[in-house]
Design an enzyme around this catalytic site. Structure first.
Site, PDB file in Angstrom:
ATOM      1  N   SER A 124       0.832  -1.205   0.000  1.00 42.28           N
ATOM      2  CA  SER A 124       0.000   0.000   0.000  1.00 42.28           C
ATOM      3  C   SER A 124       0.862   1.249   0.000  1.00 42.28           C
ATOM      4  CB  SER A 124      -0.857  -0.025   1.258  1.00 42.28           C
ATOM      5  OG  SER A 124      -1.426   1.235   1.474  1.00 42.28           O
ATOM      6  N   TYR A 148      -2.071  -1.571  10.740  1.00 39.49           N
ATOM      7  CA  TYR A 148      -2.300  -2.057   9.373  1.00 39.49           C
ATOM      8  C   TYR A 148      -1.126  -1.687   8.467  1.00 39.49           C
ATOM      9  CZ  TYR A 148      -3.885  -1.910   4.532  1.00 39.49           C
ATOM     10  OH  TYR A 148      -3.950  -2.060   3.166  1.00 39.49           O
ATOM     11  N   LYS A 152       2.070  -3.952   6.381  1.00 40.55           N
ATOM     12  CA  LYS A 152       2.485  -3.882   4.972  1.00 40.55           C
ATOM     13  C   LYS A 152       4.004  -3.675   4.879  1.00 40.55           C
ATOM     14  CE  LYS A 152      -1.564  -4.440   3.205  1.00 40.55           C
ATOM     15  NZ  LYS A 152      -1.898  -5.734   2.613  1.00 40.55           N
TER      16      LYS A 152
END
Ligand code: NAD
Ligand code: UFG
Length: 331
Positions: A124, A148, A152
């Site tokens: 992302s 989150y 990544k």
């Protein structure tokens, strides 16, 4: 190629399955349906007129994953499965770290055991943090403000380290910008649970009358009109970016931005949606949302040069296709 698509019943995964099948690949989907519906698999079959092998499994389950690899001759994997809600990740960090990291390690072990050497991972743009735009792949990453985003960045490191000692692996770490829209046929699209967090699904719910008005988070950013600027990319362009990555990947670990390189403000997107669909989207300006950055858009030249891929669809396509899907969609 036979491609294992984890999370293939989800938003980006389902569109990617369609793009893969349309380019002649065979897909095997592994998804536990925690954020998607089995009907999506039928819709992929309906759009493509091809079979899809489906396993309802949790990709952190090493035994279940092993079964998929032993049952099928897999040539490559695209790993979409995981948890993705930024706010929820702050409340449930362990779940996010566990599912996102363990699934990647389980799949990597299976790839080593079965000699699968092509791995594409959903990263992302959030890993860039508050860098200067355009974000380019060789920038130093900034710490993320939520678990989150950290998953990544960590998974990128894990796959990079595994790739270093397995020099015959071809790994693509794809950094998505803001995927929006739906397949042109209106059968598959984004189906968030509950009240959407992201802008486009919120706009479509307001347009449909399911939500009263859009809240625009901040009008005092240093941008064209004071609202946040993002690089919205049509989900089918993103899907085709995965096919390009699989088809053109060379050995080694490669990072690619998948974005359009164009920044669009919140107000510009609202206006484009209203014009494209001839429908009003009432809104109010509220406080900034904590953790948001002012501007985010991609440098796109690496994906263009090395994968031969660029996004083709524009903001009007994104708005029309998102609305077409929403209109036909019943909760
Ligand atoms: P999604 O929630 O629609 O799809 C994820 C799919 O994975 C769902 O079908 C879900 O049921 C499945 N899944 C989740 N945990 C699982 C598990 N443990 N085992 C098996 N299946 C599991 O999300 P999406 O928007 O399609 O995102 C796909 C990937 O792209 C995610 O990794 C996400 O972090 C990443 N990504 C998304 C965005 C975005 O804006 N949508 C942006 C950047 C990166
Ligand atoms: N916004 C509003 N109102 C809303 C929702 C969003 O004004 O109801 C604004 C945000 O403040 C931001 C823009 O719209 O300026 C886009 O917000 P989104 O929530 O749609 O997307 P983000 O850029 O915050 O994040 C998304 C994904 C992340 C991913 C990131 C990559 O949610 O997972 O894009 O750029 F990491």
């Amino acid at each position: 190629m036979n491609i294992l698509v984890t999370g293939g019943a989800g938003y980006i995964g389902s569109h990617t399955c369609v793009a893969l099948i349309q380019k002649g690949h065979t897909v095997i989907v592994a998804d536990n349906l925690c954020n998607s519906k089995i009907e999506t698999i039928d819709k992929i079959k309906q759009i493509t007129n091809k079979e899809v092998t489906f396993y309802q499994i949790d990709v952190t389950d090493a035994v279940a994953v092993d079964t998929i690899f032993s049952d099928n001759s897999i040539d490559g994997i695209i790993h979409f499965a995981g948890l993705k809600a930024i706010g929820e990740s702050v409340q449930k960090p362990l779940e996010y770290y566990y599912i996102n990291l363990v699934s990647t390690m389980v799949l990597s072990k299976a790839c080593l055991k079965y000699g699968v050497k092509k791995i594409v991972f959903s990263s992302s743009a959030t890993v860039y943090g508050n860098n200067t735009v355009p974000f380019v792949e060789n920038m130093k990453l900034m710490p993320c403000t939520n678990p989150y985003g950290e998953t990544k960045a960590m998974i990128e490191r894990i796959l990079t380290d595994i790739g270093k000692v397995n020099s015959d692996w071809s790994v693509a770490l794809l950094r998505y910008f803001n995927p929006v829209g739906a397949h042109e046929c209106g059968l598959i699209g984004e189906e968030p649970n509950g009240i959407p967090n992201n802008l486009m699904p919120y706009i479509t719910k307001v347009a449909k009358g399911e939500l009263n008005k859009l809240r625009i988070f901040g009008k005092d950013y240093p941008t064209v009109d004071g609202t946040g600027v993002r690089d919205y990319i049509h989900v089918m362009d993103l899907a085709e970016g995965h096919v390009a990555a699989l088809n053109n990947l060379t050995e080694g670990v490669h990072i690619y931005n998948l974005g359009t390189g164009q920044g669009t403000s919140v107000l510009q997107l609202v206006n484009a949606f209203e014009e494209a669909n001839d429908i009003e989207v009432p809104y109010e300006i509220v406080e900034r949302r904590p953790g948001d950055i002012a501007v985010c858009y991609a440098g796109t030249s690496k994906a263009k040069t090395e994968l031969g891929w660029t996004a083709k669809r524009d903001i009007v396509d994104m708005c029309r296709d998102a609305w077409r899907f929403e209109k036909g969609y019943e909760d």
